[in-house]
Design a protein around this motif. Structure first.
Motif, PDB file in Angstrom:
ATOM      1  N   THR A 244      -0.508   6.880  -6.189  1.00  0.00           N
ATOM      2  CA  THR A 244       0.273   8.028  -5.729  1.00  0.00           C
ATOM      3  C   THR A 244       0.301   8.108  -4.214  1.00  0.00           C
ATOM      4  OG1 THR A 244      -0.961   9.102  -7.518  1.00  0.00           O
ATOM      5  CG2 THR A 244       0.641  10.453  -6.323  1.00  0.00           C
ATOM      6  N   GLU A 245      -0.834   7.832  -3.600  1.00  0.00           N
ATOM      7  CA  GLU A 245      -0.941   7.958  -2.140  1.00  0.00           C
ATOM      8  C   GLU A 245      -0.122   6.898  -1.409  1.00  0.00           C
ATOM      9  OE1 GLU A 245      -5.358  10.045  -2.015  1.00  0.00           O
ATOM     10  OE2 GLU A 245      -5.183   7.882  -2.178  1.00  0.00           O
ATOM     11  N   ILE A 246       0.107   5.761  -2.044  1.00  0.00           N
ATOM     12  CA  ILE A 246       0.920   4.729  -1.405  1.00  0.00           C
ATOM     13  C   ILE A 246       2.336   5.267  -1.157  1.00  0.00           C
ATOM     14  CG2 ILE A 246       2.061   2.491  -1.793  1.00  0.00           C
ATOM     15  CD1 ILE A 246      -0.685   1.571  -2.975  1.00  0.00           C
ATOM     16  N   ALA A 247       2.851   6.020  -2.114  1.00  0.00           N
ATOM     17  CA  ALA A 247       4.182   6.626  -1.940  1.00  0.00           C
ATOM     18  C   ALA A 247       4.186   7.602  -0.759  1.00  0.00           C
ATOM     19  CB  ALA A 247       4.605   7.330  -3.223  1.00  0.00           C
TER      20      ALA A 247
ATOM     21  N   VAL B  91      -2.774  -2.341   5.966  1.00  0.00           N
ATOM     22  CA  VAL B  91      -3.767  -3.407   6.086  1.00  0.00           C
ATOM     23  C   VAL B  91      -4.956  -3.012   5.221  1.00  0.00           C
ATOM     24  CG1 VAL B  91      -5.302  -4.688   7.634  1.00  0.00           C
ATOM     25  CG2 VAL B  91      -3.067  -3.926   8.465  1.00  0.00           C
ATOM     26  N   ASN B  92      -5.349  -3.921   4.329  1.00  0.00           N
ATOM     27  CA  ASN B  92      -6.474  -3.681   3.429  1.00  0.00           C
ATOM     28  C   ASN B  92      -7.629  -4.600   3.818  1.00  0.00           C
ATOM     29  OD1 ASN B  92      -8.257  -3.381   1.315  1.00  0.00           O
ATOM     30  ND2 ASN B  92      -6.851  -4.049  -0.273  1.00  0.00           N
TER      31      ASN B  92
ATOM     32  N   ASP C 189      -4.419  -7.196  -5.222  1.00  0.00           N
ATOM     33  CA  ASP C 189      -3.143  -7.723  -5.725  1.00  0.00           C
ATOM     34  C   ASP C 189      -2.205  -6.605  -6.155  1.00  0.00           C
ATOM     35  OD1 ASP C 189      -4.039 -10.241  -5.240  1.00  0.00           O
ATOM     36  OD2 ASP C 189      -4.492 -10.731  -7.327  1.00  0.00           O
ATOM     37  N   THR C 190      -2.765  -5.644  -6.895  1.00  0.00           N
ATOM     38  CA  THR C 190      -1.955  -4.504  -7.342  1.00  0.00           C
ATOM     39  C   THR C 190      -1.485  -3.706  -6.139  1.00  0.00           C
ATOM     40  OG1 THR C 190      -3.263  -4.389  -9.360  1.00  0.00           O
ATOM     41  CG2 THR C 190      -1.967  -2.437  -8.799  1.00  0.00           C
ATOM     42  N   GLU C 191      -2.383  -3.519  -5.193  1.00  0.00           N
ATOM     43  CA  GLU C 191      -2.014  -2.766  -3.996  1.00  0.00           C
ATOM     44  C   GLU C 191      -0.860  -3.459  -3.271  1.00  0.00           C
ATOM     45  OE1 GLU C 191      -3.867  -1.237   0.237  1.00  0.00           O
ATOM     46  OE2 GLU C 191      -5.223  -1.469  -1.443  1.00  0.00           O
ATOM     47  N   GLN C 192      -0.951  -4.781  -3.159  1.00  0.00           N
ATOM     48  CA  GLN C 192       0.118  -5.521  -2.491  1.00  0.00           C
ATOM     49  C   GLN C 192       1.456  -5.293  -3.190  1.00  0.00           C
ATOM     50  OE1 GLN C 192      -0.525  -9.729  -1.867  1.00  0.00           O
ATOM     51  NE2 GLN C 192       1.376  -9.909  -0.721  1.00  0.00           N
ATOM     52  N   ARG C 193       1.443  -5.385  -4.535  1.00  0.00           N
ATOM     53  CA  ARG C 193       2.682  -5.166  -5.299  1.00  0.00           C
ATOM     54  C   ARG C 193       3.259  -3.787  -5.026  1.00  0.00           C
ATOM     55  NH1 ARG C 193       0.343  -7.188  -9.695  1.00  0.00           N
ATOM     56  NH2 ARG C 193       0.221  -5.156 -10.720  1.00  0.00           N
TER      57      ARG C 193
ATOM     58  N   ARG D  83       5.162  -3.493   4.632  1.00  0.00           N
ATOM     59  CA  ARG D  83       4.513  -4.801   4.786  1.00  0.00           C
ATOM     60  C   ARG D  83       3.046  -4.638   4.395  1.00  0.00           C
ATOM     61  NH1 ARG D  83       6.597  -8.077   8.862  1.00  0.00           N
ATOM     62  NH2 ARG D  83       4.808  -9.435   8.576  1.00  0.00           N
ATOM     63  N   TYR D  84       2.463  -5.715   3.864  1.00  0.00           N
ATOM     64  CA  TYR D  84       1.078  -5.656   3.405  1.00  0.00           C
ATOM     65  C   TYR D  84       0.289  -6.820   3.973  1.00  0.00           C
ATOM     66  CZ  TYR D  84      -2.902  -5.431   0.164  1.00  0.00           C
ATOM     67  OH  TYR D  84      -4.162  -5.343  -0.386  1.00  0.00           O
ATOM     68  N   LEU D  85      -0.887  -6.523   4.475  1.00  0.00           N
ATOM     69  CA  LEU D  85      -1.793  -7.562   4.942  1.00  0.00           C
ATOM     70  C   LEU D  85      -3.156  -7.320   4.314  1.00  0.00           C
ATOM     71  CD1 LEU D  85      -2.810  -9.876   6.844  1.00  0.00           C
ATOM     72  CD2 LEU D  85      -3.142  -8.126   8.598  1.00  0.00           C
ATOM     73  N   HIS D  86      -3.666  -8.336   3.612  1.00  0.00           N
ATOM     74  CA  HIS D  86      -5.004  -8.236   3.032  1.00  0.00           C
ATOM     75  C   HIS D  86      -5.923  -9.154   3.822  1.00  0.00           C
ATOM     76  CE1 HIS D  86      -8.000  -9.053  -0.422  1.00  0.00           C
ATOM     77  NE2 HIS D  86      -8.321  -7.932   0.189  1.00  0.00           N
TER      78      HIS D  86
END
Length: 152
Positions: free
Chosen positions: A20-23, A34-35, A49-53, A61-64
């Motif tokens: 929910t917070e990602i939205a 960035v995770n 992986d789920t977070e990236q999706r 944009r996502y960076l792990h």
């Protein structure tokens, strides 16, 4: 998520967001996430992986960049700093509680601004970061002292 802490206009750090917070990150104007959590850490609301999706589905944009207290070294900080350049701002950076994310971003900002390691720790404290691990304190201090852009 009241525990978000704005470092500057480009970076805010905090605890790991759930689905929910990602939205809400999108609504709040963030462009990248960035995770710093490692896969399989305790108490993850969602896996990297789920977070990236979810983050990419939300248009961010996502960076792990997995960082643990054991794996934290200057190369990792350098990698974060160079990858950060390319990410659309503002960036929301997180680990589990925000401590590692806070340390990583503070080292970046301090080195950019030519602060000393001691000044960095003081500023982190003023901002409410509890650097309660002596080895983390030492690491932050020595990284900044070695990487501060003198007079730049």
């Amino acid at each position: 998520m009241s525990q978000r802490m704005k470092i500057n206009d480009q970076i805010t750090v905090g605890p790991q967001p759930d689905e929910t917070e990602i939205a809400t990150l999108v609504d709040d104007g963030f462009k990248s996430v960035v995770n710093f959590r490692t896969d399989g850490e305790d108490e993850q609301p969602i896996s990297p992986d789920t977070e990236q999706r979810l983050v990419e589905a939300a248009g961010l944009r996502y960076l792990h960049l997995p960082v643990s207290m054991k794996s934290m070294d200057p190369k990792l900080v350098d990698e974060f700093r160079s990858q950060l350049e390319a990410l659309p701002k503002p960036v929301f950076a997180h680990c589990k509680s925000g401590k590692r994310a806070g340390a990583m971003t503070m080292m970046h900002v301090a080195a950019e601004q030519g602060m000393s390691g001691e000044q960095t720790l003081q500023k982190a404290q003023q901002m409410g970061f509890e650097c309660d691990q002596p080895e983390l304190k030492e690491f932050v201090k020595s990284y900044v002292d070695q990487h501060a852009q003198s007079g730049a």
